[in-house]
Design a protein around this motif. Structure first.
Motif, short mmCIF file in Angstrom:
data_model
loop_
_atom_site.label_atom_id
_atom_site.label_comp_id
_atom_site.label_asym_id
_atom_site.label_seq_id
_atom_site.Cartn_x
_atom_site.Cartn_y
_atom_site.Cartn_z
N TRP A 145 21.93 50.24 27.35
CA TRP A 145 20.59 50.37 26.80
C TRP A 145 19.83 49.06 26.78
N ILE A 146 20.46 47.98 26.35
CA ILE A 146 19.73 46.72 26.16
C ILE A 146 19.14 46.23 27.48
N LEU A 147 19.94 46.18 28.53
CA LEU A 147 19.43 45.68 29.81
C LEU A 147 18.51 46.69 30.51
N ALA A 148 18.87 47.97 30.49
CA ALA A 148 18.02 48.98 31.14
C ALA A 148 16.70 49.13 30.38
N GLY A 149 16.77 49.09 29.05
CA GLY A 149 15.54 49.15 28.24
C GLY A 149 14.65 47.95 28.49
N ALA A 160 16.38 55.30 34.35
CA ALA A 160 17.17 56.53 34.36
C ALA A 160 18.43 56.38 35.21
N LEU A 161 18.32 55.69 36.34
CA LEU A 161 19.47 55.55 37.23
C LEU A 161 20.45 54.49 36.75
N LEU A 162 19.96 53.43 36.12
CA LEU A 162 20.82 52.30 35.76
C LEU A 162 21.31 52.33 34.32
N LEU A 163 20.80 53.23 33.49
CA LEU A 163 21.19 53.25 32.07
C LEU A 163 22.70 53.35 31.86
N PRO A 164 23.41 54.24 32.54
CA PRO A 164 24.85 54.30 32.29
C PRO A 164 25.61 53.03 32.71
N HIS A 165 25.07 52.32 33.68
CA HIS A 165 25.77 51.14 34.21
C HIS A 165 25.38 49.86 33.48
N LEU A 166 24.08 49.66 33.27
CA LEU A 166 23.62 48.44 32.61
C LEU A 166 23.69 48.53 31.10
N GLY A 194 27.00 49.76 28.41
CA GLY A 194 27.07 49.29 29.80
C GLY A 194 27.92 48.06 29.97
N ILE A 195 27.45 47.15 30.82
CA ILE A 195 28.25 45.96 31.15
C ILE A 195 28.34 44.99 29.97
N LEU A 196 27.40 45.04 29.05
CA LEU A 196 27.49 44.17 27.88
C LEU A 196 28.59 44.61 26.92
N GLY A 243 9.90 51.58 37.17
CA GLY A 243 10.67 51.12 36.01
C GLY A 243 11.38 52.26 35.32
N PHE A 244 10.68 53.40 35.15
CA PHE A 244 11.32 54.56 34.52
C PHE A 244 12.43 55.13 35.40
N LEU A 245 12.22 55.15 36.70
CA LEU A 245 13.25 55.65 37.61
C LEU A 245 14.47 54.73 37.58
N ALA A 246 14.24 53.42 37.63
CA ALA A 246 15.35 52.47 37.56
C ALA A 246 16.08 52.60 36.22
#
Length: 182
Positions: free
Chosen positions: A127-131, A119-125, A176-178, A114-117
């Motif tokens: 904060w709300i979705l990655a968090g 870190a990798l997805l934060l710029p794309h998804l 991100g996408i939102l 979860g932490f790795l995902a």
């Protein structure tokens, strides 16, 4: 051995090799590793926040949250260490060569993944979705088996954190996408 002889030469008895007094100070205190890790991370946060240039930020500024988290972490590390030192873990393994373990590598995989995902997805998804993803993975790793409820709570918590950091602290978390970006 007579009835007046108080020695007990049986393995595991008071003079046997498995006696708790034979292990020394560290016997039953392996749990001190966790307070040491928490204390080291807390010191890292405190030193990092002390070296951080606040610029022209108003109160509370960028140092506020790391100081609170670092200070709280140090207090918790001291309390955990005191608890371990006062009440060491009892060692009751009578069989030599057999070690008990409480490692749950599935839970570790959920939390670390979860932490790795995150870190990798934060710029794309954003904060709300990655968090929400990291909160959901952590809940799953800690044993929750209600995925829909966990997703809703994770989205709620990450949205609240996004609002608090964005509004109250004036920090720009990635949307991100939102927010229309990808």
């Amino acid at each position: 051995m007579t009835s007046t002889d108080t020695r007990d030469d049986r393995p595991g008895g008071p003079a046997g090799p498995e006696s708790p007094t034979k292990g020394g100070f560290w016997h039953g205190r392996s749990a001190l590793v966790m307070p040491a890790i928490i204390g080291a991370f807390s010191l890292f946060l405190l030193i990092g926040s002390a070296l951080l240039e606040p610029g022209e930020a108003e109160f509370p500024g960028p140092r506020f949250v790391p100081l609170i988290v670092g200070g709280t972490g140090l207090v918790l590390a001291v309390l955990l260490a005191a608890g371990v030192l006062r009440h060491p873990e009892p060692v009751d393994d009578p069989t030599p060569g057999v070690h008990r373990t409480y490692s749950d590598f599935g839970a570790l995989a959920w939390v670390a993944g979860g932490f790795l995902a995150f870190a990798l997805l934060l710029p794309h998804l954003g904060w709300i979705l990655a968090g929400a993803l990291v909160f959901w993975c952590t809940a799953r790793g800690f044993g929750s088996r209600r995925p829909l409820f966990d997703v809703l709570v994770a989205l709620f918590l990450s949205s609240i954190i996004y609002l608090v950091f964005g509004t109250a602290l004036g920090l720009n978390l990635p949307s991100g996408i939102l927010g229309g970006g990808f």
